[in-house]
Design an enzyme around this catalytic site. Structure first.
Site, PDB file in Angstrom:
ATOM      1  N   LEU A  81     -15.735  23.283 -43.796  1.00  9.89           N
ATOM      2  CA  LEU A  81     -15.357  24.674 -43.602  1.00  9.89           C
ATOM      3  C   LEU A  81     -16.432  25.604 -44.154  1.00  9.89           C
ATOM      4  O   LEU A  81     -16.807  25.502 -45.317  1.00  9.89           O
ATOM      5  CB  LEU A  81     -14.021  24.955 -44.290  1.00  9.89           C
ATOM      6  CG  LEU A  81     -12.900  23.939 -43.981  1.00  9.89           C
ATOM      7  CD1 LEU A  81     -11.582  24.398 -44.583  1.00  9.89           C
ATOM      8  CD2 LEU A  81     -12.741  23.690 -42.503  1.00  9.89           C
ATOM      9  N   ASP A 117     -23.084  25.775 -45.234  1.00 10.00           N
ATOM     10  CA  ASP A 117     -24.343  26.513 -45.311  1.00 10.00           C
ATOM     11  C   ASP A 117     -24.996  26.521 -43.921  1.00 10.00           C
ATOM     12  O   ASP A 117     -25.219  25.467 -43.340  1.00 10.00           O
ATOM     13  CB  ASP A 117     -25.249  25.800 -46.329  1.00 10.00           C
ATOM     14  CG  ASP A 117     -26.375  26.685 -46.810  1.00 10.00           C
ATOM     15  OD1 ASP A 117     -26.786  27.567 -46.042  1.00 10.00           O
ATOM     16  OD2 ASP A 117     -26.839  26.488 -47.940  1.00 10.00           O
ATOM     17  N   THR A 147      -9.028  29.054 -47.295  1.00  8.26           N
ATOM     18  CA  THR A 147     -10.274  28.976 -48.043  1.00  8.26           C
ATOM     19  C   THR A 147     -10.739  30.360 -48.462  1.00  8.26           C
ATOM     20  O   THR A 147     -10.475  31.354 -47.794  1.00  8.26           O
ATOM     21  CB  THR A 147     -11.380  28.333 -47.188  1.00  8.26           C
ATOM     22  OG1 THR A 147     -11.599  29.156 -46.046  1.00  8.26           O
ATOM     23  CG2 THR A 147     -10.990  26.957 -46.729  1.00  8.26           C
TER      24      THR A 147
END
Lengths: 421, 276
Positions: free
Chosen positions: B160, B163, B238
């Site tokens: 999720l 980078d 998140t």
């Protein structure tokens, strides 16, 4: 001041980058090849003469930097060589003509040819394994698989050709299904052989007629030779070679017994192992039904002879050993060849005198560059030491103290900016 | 074993765990790595389910302050992995949604890992009996996935807001790549699901095309996505997802299923269908 010393260390490691001498034996012992530096030295045992290499019609014919990997393939019909010049060369072993040169993006660390001779695979220093279709003439290599940014040290096909194995400096051996269309990549991982506690430097498959699938043997920086059921990735046996080697060498010094090469006989009855601390070669025996590994004998050579590479033909009459390095400060490339006679069953394996080796003085003259080079003990010691250091620099993970690590971080670009501000 | 401050049950504060947003996955690792999946110390990660010998010897039965005998759960192996778990928001949400499933977060940045550790410990103290099935480890998942999980062990993998590594030179640092998908396919069971999401369109396209091009993955159809309770958590649970939502940003999602290798024989097709 400290920083300077770190940089010096890194510069040094670049200067001391030497490649070990390599040896490869034609499966039917028709020829012997020694690779030292950028040079391939070939002796035709069948015709009893030295081979002078013929280049390709187009492009540079020979390697221009240290050769790192050599192998015979397809029952000896072809030979491949590759190395730091980022070139992989395929040779016809009848004419010794270079039939193909494949360019790699990175330096090449390992090569293997599929059993049917249809595919050439090679690994680069970034952990990518590439595949080339030898039956088609387009020169591009396609990516086959990858170890994530790790140096691949060894690459080979399983005895039945179903799998390709690759070993790396991150302690791993990966067994991958070799697909029908390898140019599309090999995506199905069969297993990982995990258990080495340091880099894996070499491996070899062993099989017998009763166990055609065979097992995998691997050696590494953790001073062990390990036996694997590679289909499941199960570790079957571990042989600590350090204790065994010390019995012979007992020089009292504490040094790792890095295993540098494993060479099994084609019938699986015998496995020769080269160890960086051993002036000779260790012979092992693999018990296929009990799935165990044991040391049967240590053959000492003396004269500071630490083999850098081993080779054996199908008949397993002779065990060929070479020691040497691509470049040394005082003497340039150095290669020294010795042969252990294995032929008489029941009799102990013995190191052959120079005059008695197959091909005799003529062969040694070709492969060593001189038949009398022999007794340069000092040069051999220096070569063994240089090869050892180079391997350490390449494969060992450096352990820095916390302070040193902080110091290294200071040279990081973002920190530099902050300091200026 | 545990730090003093955990016993308070108070959640750790992020401000004390500031870390750089990026970490180089190529550098040599200086943290312990399990030699094989059987070396992963479950008693350290899930003491409630796997009491270590020491705990039982001390007669320290109320490890989590609930009952003497730990409750055995049906699945004794880790089944879900959040790769690059960040501050652990997804794990925390999943913990109560799948209380019988062991899951682990992998995070390369040590400070962030410390935060998640503290967070889980605090949650365990504050909610007796809960959050015992989640844990975190500091590791480089791009290098060491096979050291943690055996073949076919996992049923869900999460990637999720990874980078983005925009520069082409750094694409090999992306956590979803054709070659790394081979390893993810190895650790996922047939039918296992890989969830990816990002707010960077370019990366979204990249992840989707990597998965689309891989012979061992197949897109999960829309109606299955709607039924899957986990899909909603990708954006809502998140920290990164919440940030994107706050800023009214768009997200790009790719959810794929691990399929059995084709071309083995015709029967594999049949097997696949019957599995659903």
């Amino acid at each position: 001041m400290e920083e300077g010393s770190i940089e010096d260390g890194e510069k040094m490691s670049r200067e001391t980058e030497v490649a070990p001498a390599l040896i490869a034996i034609h499966p039917l012992e028709k020829s012997v090849v020694v690779a030292v530096g950028s040079e391939l030295r070939i002796f035709d045992l069948q015709g009893d003469w030295s081979i002078t290499l013929l280049g390709e019609d187009s492009g540079g014919p020979f390697h221009t930097d240290a050769i790192r990997a050599v192998c015979f393939g397809a029952n000896g019909r072809v030979f491949a060589s590759a190395g730091d010049d980022k070139l992989v060369k395929i040779w016809n072993t009848e004419s010794w003509q270079c039939t193909r040169t494949v360019s790699s993006e990175k330096r090449v660390s390992a090569v293997a040819i599929s059993h049917n001779g249809a595919f050439l695979t090679f690994a680069d220093k970034f952990g990518v394994v590439w595949v080339v279709d030898l039956e088609r003439d387009d020169e591009k290599a396609a990516p086959l698989l990858a170890h994530y940014c790790s140096i691949i040290t060894s690459l080979d096909f399983s005895p039945d050709g179903q799998f390709i194995a690759s070993a790396d400096r991150d302690f791993k051996i990966r067994i991958t299904v070799f697909p029908k269309k390898p140019l599309d990549g090999a995506h199905e991982i069969q297993s990982f052989c995990l258990g080495h506690t340091d880099f894996v430097s070499c491996f070899a498959f062993v099989h017998t007629s009763e166990y055609p699938q065979g097992f995998l043997l691997s050696g590494g920086g953790d001073s062990t030779v390990r036996l694997w059921d590679f289909i499941s990735g199960t570790l079957l046996d571990t042989c600590e070679v350090g204790a065994q080697a010390e019995l012979v060498e007992s020089n009292g010094e504490e040094c790792p017994h890095v295993v540098t090469d494993i060479c099994p006989s084609s019938d699986g009855s015998l496995v020769a192992v080269a160890i960086q601390s051993l002036h000779g070669v260790m012979l092992m025996c693999c018990n296929f039904s009990a799935r165990t590994l044991s040391v049967s004998k240590v053959v000492t050579v003396g004269e500071s002879f630490v083999p850098t590479s081993l080779g054996m033909s199908c008949s397993a009459e002779h065990l060929w050993m070479v020691t040497g390095a691509s470049n040394l400060p005082n003497s340039g490339p150095l290669a020294h060849v010795r042969v252990v006679s294995l032929c008489q069953k029941g009799l102990d394996p013995t190191v052959m005198e120079d005059g008695a080796v197959p091909g005799g003085k003529k062969l040694l003259e070709k492969l060593q560059g001189s038949s009398t080079l022999a007794k340069h003990g000092d040069a051999l010691v220096a070569a063994a030491e240089a090869v050892k250091m180079a391997m350490r620099n390449l494969l060992i993970k450096r352990e820095y103290s916390t302070e040193k690590r902080e110091l290294r971080k200071k040279s990081r670009n973002d920190r530099k900016l902050k300091q200026i501000l | 074993m545990e730090d003093q401050k955990n016993n308070s049950g108070r959640l750790p504060r992020k401000r004390f765990y500031r870390a750089r947003a990026h970490s180089n996955p190529l550098s040599d690792s200086h943290f312990p790595v399990p030699l094989t999946p059987s070396h992963v110390d479950y008693s350290l990660h899930y003491p409630y389910f796997f009491p270590s010998d020491q705990d039982t010897a001390d007669d320290n039965g109320d490890v989590a302050g609930v009952s003497q005998a730990p409750i055995p759960i049906c699945n004794s192996k880790i089944r879900f992995v959040d790769v690059g778990c960040g501050f652990g928001g997804l794990l925390v949400s999943l913990a109560t949604l799948f209380p019988d499933t062991l899951m682990i977060g992998m995070e390369l940045r040590d400070k962030v890992t410390e935060y998640v550790k503290e967070r889980i410990l605090a949650l365990r103290v504050a909610n007796p009996g809960q959050y015992q099935n989640i844990s975190v480890d500091r590791t480089n998942s791009m290098k060491y996935i096979p050291n943690y999980f055996s073949k076919g062990q996992l049923s869900k993998m999460f990637f999720l807001f990874p980078d983005p590594h925009f520069k082409e030179k750094n694409h090999r640092r992306r956590v979803i790549s054709p070659h790394l998908l081979d390893e993810y396919a190895y650790t996922l069971e047939a039918g296992g699901i890989i969830y990816t999401i990002t707010d960077v369109e370019e990366l979204g396209d990249w992840m989707r095309s990597c998965l689309e091009g891989h012979p061992l993955f197949e897109a999960v159809v829309e109606e299955d996505l709607e039924k899957d309770p986990v899909v909603k958590l990708l954006t809502s649970a998140t920290e990164e997802g919440q940030k994107v939502a706050r800023n009214g940003g768009q997200t790009y999602r790719a959810v794929y299923k691990r399929i059995a290798p084709q071309a083995v024989d015709e029967n594999s097709e049949v097997k696949l269908v019957s599995m659903d």
